[in-house]
Structure formats: C-alpha cells, structure tokens
Design a protein around this motif. Structure first.
Motif, PDB file in Angstrom:
ATOM      1  N   MET A   1       0.820  -1.189   0.000  1.00  0.00           N
ATOM      2  CA  MET A   1       0.000   0.000   0.000  1.00  0.00           C
ATOM      3  C   MET A   1       0.861   1.249   0.000  1.00  0.00           C
ATOM      4  O   MET A   1       0.674   2.114  -0.825  1.00  0.00           O
ATOM      5  CB  MET A   1      -0.907  -0.030   1.226  1.00  0.00           C
ATOM      6  CG  MET A   1      -1.881   1.112   1.385  1.00  0.00           C
ATOM      7  SD  MET A   1      -1.398   2.774   1.898  1.00  0.00           S
ATOM      8  CE  MET A   1      -0.601   2.534   3.428  1.00  0.00           C
ATOM      9  N   ASN A   2       1.824   1.320   0.930  1.00  0.00           N
ATOM     10  CA  ASN A   2       2.638   2.529   1.024  1.00  0.00           C
ATOM     11  C   ASN A   2       3.344   2.840  -0.276  1.00  0.00           C
ATOM     12  O   ASN A   2       3.449   3.997  -0.662  1.00  0.00           O
ATOM     13  CB  ASN A   2       3.669   2.398   2.148  1.00  0.00           C
ATOM     14  CG  ASN A   2       3.127   2.830   3.478  1.00  0.00           C
ATOM     15  OD1 ASN A   2       2.032   3.335   3.578  1.00  0.00           O
ATOM     16  ND2 ASN A   2       3.906   2.612   4.507  1.00  0.00           N
ATOM     17  N   GLY A   3       3.836   1.813  -0.963  1.00  0.00           N
ATOM     18  CA  GLY A   3       4.560   2.042  -2.205  1.00  0.00           C
ATOM     19  C   GLY A   3       3.704   2.731  -3.245  1.00  0.00           C
ATOM     20  O   GLY A   3       4.133   3.699  -3.882  1.00  0.00           O
ATOM     21  N   GLN A   4       2.493   2.252  -3.450  1.00  0.00           N
ATOM     22  CA  GLN A   4       1.600   2.839  -4.448  1.00  0.00           C
ATOM     23  C   GLN A   4       1.213   4.263  -4.060  1.00  0.00           C
ATOM     24  O   GLN A   4       1.247   5.169  -4.874  1.00  0.00           O
ATOM     25  CB  GLN A   4       0.344   1.986  -4.624  1.00  0.00           C
ATOM     26  CG  GLN A   4      -0.611   2.524  -5.672  1.00  0.00           C
ATOM     27  CD  GLN A   4      -0.017   2.519  -7.068  1.00  0.00           C
ATOM     28  OE1 GLN A   4       0.292   1.470  -7.609  1.00  0.00           O
ATOM     29  NE2 GLN A   4       0.173   3.685  -7.647  1.00  0.00           N
ATOM     30  N   VAL A   5       0.871   4.471  -2.820  1.00  0.00           N
ATOM     31  CA  VAL A   5       0.453   5.804  -2.374  1.00  0.00           C
ATOM     32  C   VAL A   5       1.627   6.781  -2.445  1.00  0.00           C
ATOM     33  O   VAL A   5       1.460   7.918  -2.879  1.00  0.00           O
ATOM     34  CB  VAL A   5      -0.162   5.746  -0.957  1.00  0.00           C
ATOM     35  CG1 VAL A   5      -0.449   7.136  -0.426  1.00  0.00           C
ATOM     36  CG2 VAL A   5      -1.438   4.919  -0.965  1.00  0.00           C
ATOM     37  N   ASN A   6       2.813   6.345  -2.045  1.00  0.00           N
ATOM     38  CA  ASN A   6       3.980   7.225  -2.136  1.00  0.00           C
ATOM     39  C   ASN A   6       4.318   7.544  -3.585  1.00  0.00           C
ATOM     40  O   ASN A   6       4.762   8.654  -3.893  1.00  0.00           O
ATOM     41  CB  ASN A   6       5.176   6.612  -1.412  1.00  0.00           C
ATOM     42  CG  ASN A   6       5.033   6.693   0.092  1.00  0.00           C
ATOM     43  OD1 ASN A   6       4.375   7.579   0.618  1.00  0.00           O
ATOM     44  ND2 ASN A   6       5.634   5.758   0.792  1.00  0.00           N
ATOM     45  N   GLN A   7       4.096   6.597  -4.484  1.00  0.00           N
ATOM     46  CA  GLN A   7       4.317   6.851  -5.912  1.00  0.00           C
ATOM     47  C   GLN A   7       3.342   7.930  -6.398  1.00  0.00           C
ATOM     48  O   GLN A   7       3.732   8.855  -7.099  1.00  0.00           O
ATOM     49  CB  GLN A   7       4.137   5.568  -6.713  1.00  0.00           C
ATOM     50  CG  GLN A   7       4.401   5.719  -8.188  1.00  0.00           C
ATOM     51  CD  GLN A   7       4.176   4.417  -8.947  1.00  0.00           C
ATOM     52  OE1 GLN A   7       3.616   3.452  -8.425  1.00  0.00           O
ATOM     53  NE2 GLN A   7       4.598   4.389 -10.186  1.00  0.00           N
ATOM     54  N   TRP A   8       2.076   7.813  -6.022  1.00  0.00           N
ATOM     55  CA  TRP A   8       1.087   8.831  -6.390  1.00  0.00           C
ATOM     56  C   TRP A   8       1.467  10.193  -5.804  1.00  0.00           C
ATOM     57  O   TRP A   8       1.313  11.220  -6.449  1.00  0.00           O
ATOM     58  CB  TRP A   8      -0.292   8.452  -5.907  1.00  0.00           C
ATOM     59  CG  TRP A   8      -0.947   7.342  -6.657  1.00  0.00           C
ATOM     60  CD1 TRP A   8      -0.743   6.972  -7.952  1.00  0.00           C
ATOM     61  CD2 TRP A   8      -1.940   6.456  -6.153  1.00  0.00           C
ATOM     62  NE1 TRP A   8      -1.542   5.910  -8.281  1.00  0.00           N
ATOM     63  CE2 TRP A   8      -2.295   5.578  -7.187  1.00  0.00           C
ATOM     64  CE3 TRP A   8      -2.563   6.314  -4.921  1.00  0.00           C
ATOM     65  CZ2 TRP A   8      -3.245   4.572  -7.041  1.00  0.00           C
ATOM     66  CZ3 TRP A   8      -3.506   5.322  -4.765  1.00  0.00           C
ATOM     67  CH2 TRP A   8      -3.846   4.461  -5.822  1.00  0.00           C
ATOM     68  N   ALA A   9       1.914  10.193  -4.538  1.00  0.00           N
ATOM     69  CA  ALA A   9       2.243  11.451  -3.869  1.00  0.00           C
ATOM     70  C   ALA A   9       3.378  12.190  -4.574  1.00  0.00           C
ATOM     71  O   ALA A   9       3.465  13.409  -4.492  1.00  0.00           O
ATOM     72  CB  ALA A   9       2.604  11.194  -2.409  1.00  0.00           C
ATOM     73  N   GLY A  10       4.227  11.455  -5.273  1.00  0.00           N
ATOM     74  CA  GLY A  10       5.324  12.070  -6.004  1.00  0.00           C
ATOM     75  C   GLY A  10       4.946  12.555  -7.389  1.00  0.00           C
ATOM     76  O   GLY A  10       5.798  13.041  -8.128  1.00  0.00           O
ATOM     77  N   GLN A  11       3.688  12.415  -7.753  1.00  0.00           N
ATOM     78  CA  GLN A  11       3.214  12.835  -9.066  1.00  0.00           C
ATOM     79  C   GLN A  11       2.276  14.042  -8.906  1.00  0.00           C
ATOM     80  O   GLN A  11       1.731  14.270  -7.833  1.00  0.00           O
ATOM     81  CB  GLN A  11       2.455  11.693  -9.745  1.00  0.00           C
ATOM     82  CG  GLN A  11       3.310  10.481 -10.036  1.00  0.00           C
ATOM     83  CD  GLN A  11       2.485   9.352 -10.642  1.00  0.00           C
ATOM     84  OE1 GLN A  11       1.448   9.579 -11.242  1.00  0.00           O
ATOM     85  NE2 GLN A  11       2.955   8.131 -10.480  1.00  0.00           N
ATOM     86  N   PRO A  12       2.080  14.788  -9.978  1.00  0.00           N
ATOM     87  CA  PRO A  12       1.162  15.934  -9.886  1.00  0.00           C
ATOM     88  C   PRO A  12      -0.301  15.486  -9.942  1.00  0.00           C
ATOM     89  O   PRO A  12      -1.021  15.732 -10.910  1.00  0.00           O
ATOM     90  CB  PRO A  12       1.548  16.779 -11.105  1.00  0.00           C
ATOM     91  CG  PRO A  12       2.070  15.792 -12.090  1.00  0.00           C
ATOM     92  CD  PRO A  12       2.752  14.720 -11.274  1.00  0.00           C
ATOM     93  N   LEU A  13      -0.733  14.788  -8.904  1.00  0.00           N
ATOM     94  CA  LEU A  13      -2.103  14.295  -8.782  1.00  0.00           C
ATOM     95  C   LEU A  13      -2.778  15.013  -7.609  1.00  0.00           C
ATOM     96  O   LEU A  13      -2.108  15.367  -6.632  1.00  0.00           O
ATOM     97  CB  LEU A  13      -2.111  12.782  -8.556  1.00  0.00           C
ATOM     98  CG  LEU A  13      -1.574  11.937  -9.706  1.00  0.00           C
ATOM     99  CD1 LEU A  13      -1.313  10.511  -9.255  1.00  0.00           C
ATOM    100  CD2 LEU A  13      -2.534  11.966 -10.878  1.00  0.00           C
TER     101      LEU A  13
END
Length: 131
Positions: A1-13
């Motif tokens: 879970m953390n990996g996917q959410v941290n990946q999103w957090a690093g994008q302009p979303l």
C-alpha cells in the motif's frame, strides 16, 4: 500500500488524503482527491486502474473521512479490555512495526506516516515503541 500511495504522492495528482485499514497483506485503501474538477476527473482513471478502485458516493465518503478524523471507525474505536490505542507519527518509508501483543488490524493515514495501532498498554509495548 505505502509504495503505491507514495508513488502517487510524487506525481502531480490531486491526492489530498489516504487511509489503509487492515493488516500488512490485506485491507482497504481509501484515497481522497481534491482540487480543480478537471484535475480530479483526470486523476480518477489513472489512480483507480492499478488498485481496482471504485468511487464512493459523496455522502458515504464524507461520513468515512469524518469518522476517521473523529476516531469513530470500528478498526480504531473498538478496543479490547486491556488494549490502548496508539497514534504514531512516523517517516513515510518506515516499515512494519513489531509491537508485543498488537492487534493484527492497523489504520494508516497520511500515506503511512500516521498509524493507529491497538496494543497492550504495558511497559513492553512502550519500550518497543520507543525503539
């Protein structure tokens, strides 16, 4: 879970909040998007595809996020007779914690940086948290 959410957090979303409720291997991820309508609509398919997400009814979503904020979710509020609810603020990349007699169920907020853990309120648990 953390990996996917941290990946999103690093994008302009337009990701404004996240919450994982469950255990290390199985649970439910809830995310909240906020911002310009066009940005939110564009982000929904990008973010839902990798996790098979579905959009909540706005009223259900509001109830969920309010209950989380007020610590009314059953995964947080239902404590056993000898349990204490611990709120830990940790680095996002912090791995699983090993606390003695901790509940298998945990709630993560803030992309894994805030964790709600139910465990015994004894010296062994306090010592493990301090490590």
């Amino acid at each position: 879970m953390n990996g996917q959410v941290n990946q999103w957090a690093g994008q302009p979303l337009p990701l404004s909040a996240s919450c994982w409720i469950g255990n290390e291997h199985k649970g439910q991820l809830c995310i909240r998007l906020a911002g310009a309508v066009a940005a939110v609509k564009a982000a929904i398919p990008i973010m839902s595809a990798p996790v098979g997400a579905q959009e909540l009814d706005p009223l259900d979503a509001e109830i969920f996020w309010n209950d989380l904020r007020e610590q009314k979710l059953s995964s947080i509020s239902n404590l056993g007779p000898d349990q204490t609810l611990y709120r830990l603020a940790l680095p996002a990349a912090c791995g699983p914690l090993q606390l003695p007699n901790a509940s298998n169920e945990i709630a993560f907020e803030w992309h894994g940086q805030q964790r709600w853990i139910k465990a015994d309120g004894d010296d062994a648990t306090f010592t493990a948290i301090k490590k």
